[in-house]
Scaffold this motif. Sequence first.
Motif: not given
Length: 225
Positions: A31-39, A53-62
């Motif tokens: 995934a892109r290092p700046d991935a911020a939106t997770h569906l 889990a995805h919030r632990a590896v990427r800067p998910i804000t949404r």
Amino acid sequence: DTGAPLAVIDGTRLTLWRTAAASALAARFLARPDAATHLMVGAGALAPFFIRAHRAVRPITRTLLWNKTRGNAERLAAELSGEGIAVEVADDLETAAREADIISTATLSTTPLVRGAWLKPGAHLDCVGAFSAAMRETDDEAATRARLFADVRASVLKEGGDFVQPMKAGRITEAAIEADLFDLARGTFTVTRKPGDITFYKSTGSAIFDLAAAVLVATASGVAP
């Protein structure tokens, strides 16, 4: 040495954690290092683990959540809000998918839910639900537009409908799968990612992941396997 049990572990709980953790590990490479939106597509047992889990590896804000039965998605969103995770329940899957940097699917669908045409440049697709050749969560275009990766190459070629079905249709070949999680983790395959690359990680699961997770749990509990 003796065959004596070292630990007794809740297998269902272990599988939920390790499945999500394996996908998050793949996302670290893909995934892109700046991935911020997770569906998250699907509000079943795996969904909260994938969101964490995805919030632990990427800067998910949404975090977006779609489920066929909206009430189930609302209940999960309320549960996660108690942990401080804000989840938006999506009514329109296409709109949510077009906005997402990472899309995780964990359903029992036998027909495509996520369309390849919806994937924006740079998106990462993480599919774990369709665990038999007769099941699928994505259409052929998702496979043809993306760079393909697997948790275990041999398993996905036999059991993962999201790859098996487009192969049978002649849309992709076995050679299209660039690497599996073993290649990525061992460093025998290095991902060079262009900003617009779409990546597609397909997981069907393997007992080796459960064993590795069990060893970690046992070790953390003071048992030395």
